[in-house]
Design an enzyme around this catalytic site. Structure first.
Site, mmCIF file in Angstrom:
data_model
loop_
_atom_site.group_PDB
_atom_site.id
_atom_site.type_symbol
_atom_site.label_atom_id
_atom_site.label_comp_id
_atom_site.label_asym_id
_atom_site.label_seq_id
_atom_site.Cartn_x
_atom_site.Cartn_y
_atom_site.Cartn_z
ATOM 1 C CG ASP A 352 -1.275 2.692 8.673
ATOM 2 O OD1 ASP A 352 -2.180 3.508 8.767
ATOM 3 O OD2 ASP A 352 -0.062 3.197 8.846
ATOM 4 C CB ILE A 353 0.069 3.759 3.604
ATOM 5 C CG1 ILE A 353 -1.112 3.272 2.780
ATOM 6 C CG2 ILE A 353 1.199 4.196 2.651
ATOM 7 C CD1 ILE A 353 -1.901 4.398 2.081
ATOM 8 C CD GLU A 395 -2.594 6.930 7.691
ATOM 9 O OE1 GLU A 395 -1.610 6.945 8.345
ATOM 10 O OE2 GLU A 395 -3.473 7.578 7.438
#
Length: 475
Positions: A352-353, A395
């Protein structure tokens, strides 16, 4: 009896008759002079009988023989009658003139009929020859049409067989096989397809060749690719369209060839080629059939491309080009079963960003899309061929590492994290510090169920975020 034999008999008869009449007139007739009335009557009959010999001579010997017999008969008949003192009979010799004209008229009419018959015979023979020649040509045309019909029936079979599959490899093999079976001549058959990214030819399939050195085609294939028209060469050493250097280099491998472009609309998607070590092997008719097979093949190949593209649309995310979650889950289940059968291992990374929302808030949603695309490219280039990268949601990105144990998966996850952290990422001329958090789970170490593995990796992802982000959580 034949006409020649009949004429021979008439000729002999006319000669014998003339000689007999001459003998009787000169030898026997004078002995009958005792009875004057009988003598004159007999002499007259003899003189007139020469007319028979004259007629037969005209019938048998023609104008020369007829004139000769007329003159001889006139001389013999007249002199014989005068010598015997039968002057009244001598006047009958003038009848030979009338007989001569009758014989001449008959000869002329007969000769004219012969000429007419000869002309008609010549015309008939000429007509017979023309008819025979036409029949011979028609038989050749029928044979040629039969061969064409057979070839076009084969083409129908080719068209039908190419519609039975949408696999590009199967279509390429079918095109090669059917081209060879249709042309039925010695030589290699090669199929090159255009690599759309590099815009160059790449060998897709071949037959009749143990190895092909020109994997990207040669000058002849590139000529067809450039001009978009079929090419036939009877002898490469004598074709003025290509340099002597190219011809000399080619003659070691082939002397004659036919090449057809594979056209899809106005775009060339490949070339189909057949070549032979012997010169003059292929004809224009071969090239026409080869071109038809190429066109049919081009349609089938384009359909395979479209089918593959549609399949990709169904399983790929339109923004990032990564696999979609539905397809990822299906493959995940299959890989779990395969790994279980082989007693192997596989690992799952969920990434995950960090602070992704702040990028959207600061730069807008379009910038968020740019970040996702960049991350997708980075993830795809960071894993091995056979591993799987998917957009799991928002994301989040999921990475399935095939045949990878827990320890190896941890090292790969850390290298990915560090690469994202170290690589510069610029948004609107501002350098950004992009980082990711990663959760890891392993089969069979953590669980043997795909749902549990996903749940474990997801929980470890959130633990990585709670521990400060920009890290890999393995437990």
């Amino acid at each position: 009896m034949t006409p020649i034999r009949d004429r021979s008999i008439l000729g002999i008869f006319s000669i014998v008759l003339f000689l007999c009449l001459s003998y009787i007139l000169f030898v026997i007739t004078p002995r009958l002079a005792v009875n004057i009335s009988a003598f004159h009557g007999f002499a007259s009959i003899l003189v007139l009988s020469f007319n028979i010999a004259i007629i037969f001579s005209w019938l048998n010997f023609g104008i020369i023989g007829g004139l000769l017999f007329t003159i001889l008969s006139f001389v013999v008949g007249l002199s014989g009658a005068i010598r015997s003192g039968c002057y009244s009979s001598a006047t009958l010799a003038w009848s030979y003139i009338i007989t001569m004209f009758i014989g001449y008229s008959h000869w002329r009419a007969t000769n004219k009929l012969k000429q007419t018959f000869a002309l008609k015979s010549e015309k008939r023979d000429e007509d017979i020859n023309i008819l025979s020649d036409n029949i011979y040509r028609k038989k050749g045309d029928i044979k040629h049409l039969d061969e064409k019909l057979l070839r076009y029936l084969i083409l129908k079979d080719v068209a039908e067989s190419l519609t039975t599959t949408l696999s590009l490899d199967d279509i390429a093999a079918l095109i090669i096989e059917r081209a060879s079976n249709t042309i039925k001549k010695e030589g290699r058959v090669l199929l090159y397809l255009v690599d759309m990214e590099k815009q160059e030819l790449m060998l897709s399939a071949s037959q009749g060749a143990q190895s092909v050195k020109a994997k990207k085609g040669d000058v002849f294939d590139r000529w067809v690719l450039k001009h978009g028209i079929p090419l036939i060469i009877e002898d490469v050493t004598k074709d003025f369209r290509f340099s002597s250097k190219d011809s000399e280099a080619a003659k070691e491998f082939f002397r004659s060839l036919i090449v057809s472009p594979l056209l899809s609309g106005n775009k060339i998607i490949g070339v189909l080629r057949m070549d032979s070590l012997n010169e003059g092997v292929y004809t224009q008719d071969d090239l026409r059939l080869f071109d038809i097979i190429g066109n049919l093949g081009a349609v089938a190949i384009q359909n395979a491309f479209l089918y593959s593209w549609i399949q990709e649309l169904a399983i790929r995310d339109s923004l990032t080009g990564l696999f979609v979650r539905r397809y990822f889950m299906k493959r995940f289940q299959e890989e779990i079963k395969r790994t279980a059968r082989k007693n192997g291992a596989l690992s799952l990374l969920i990434l995950d960003i960090d602070h992704f929302k702040s990028y959207n808030d600061k730069f807008g949603h379009a910038t968020g899309d740019i970040v996702l695309k960049y991350l997708a490219r980075a993830m795809t280039s960071s894993v091995r061929e056979g591993d799987m990268v998917a957009r799991y949601g928002g994301e989040e990105i999921a990475i399935l590492l095939i045949n990878t144990d827990f320890e190896r998966a941890g090292k790969i996850a850390e290298s990915i994290r560090k690469r994202i952290e170290d690589e510069p990422f610029v948004l609107r001329r501002e350098k950004q510090n992009l980082t990711v958090s990663i959760g890891l789970s392993n089969y069979p170490k953590d669980s043997m169920s795909e749902e549990e593995l996903i749940k474990i990796a997801d929980s470890r992802l959130y633990k990585a975020k709670s521990l400060g982000r920009n890290r890999v959580c393995e437990n």
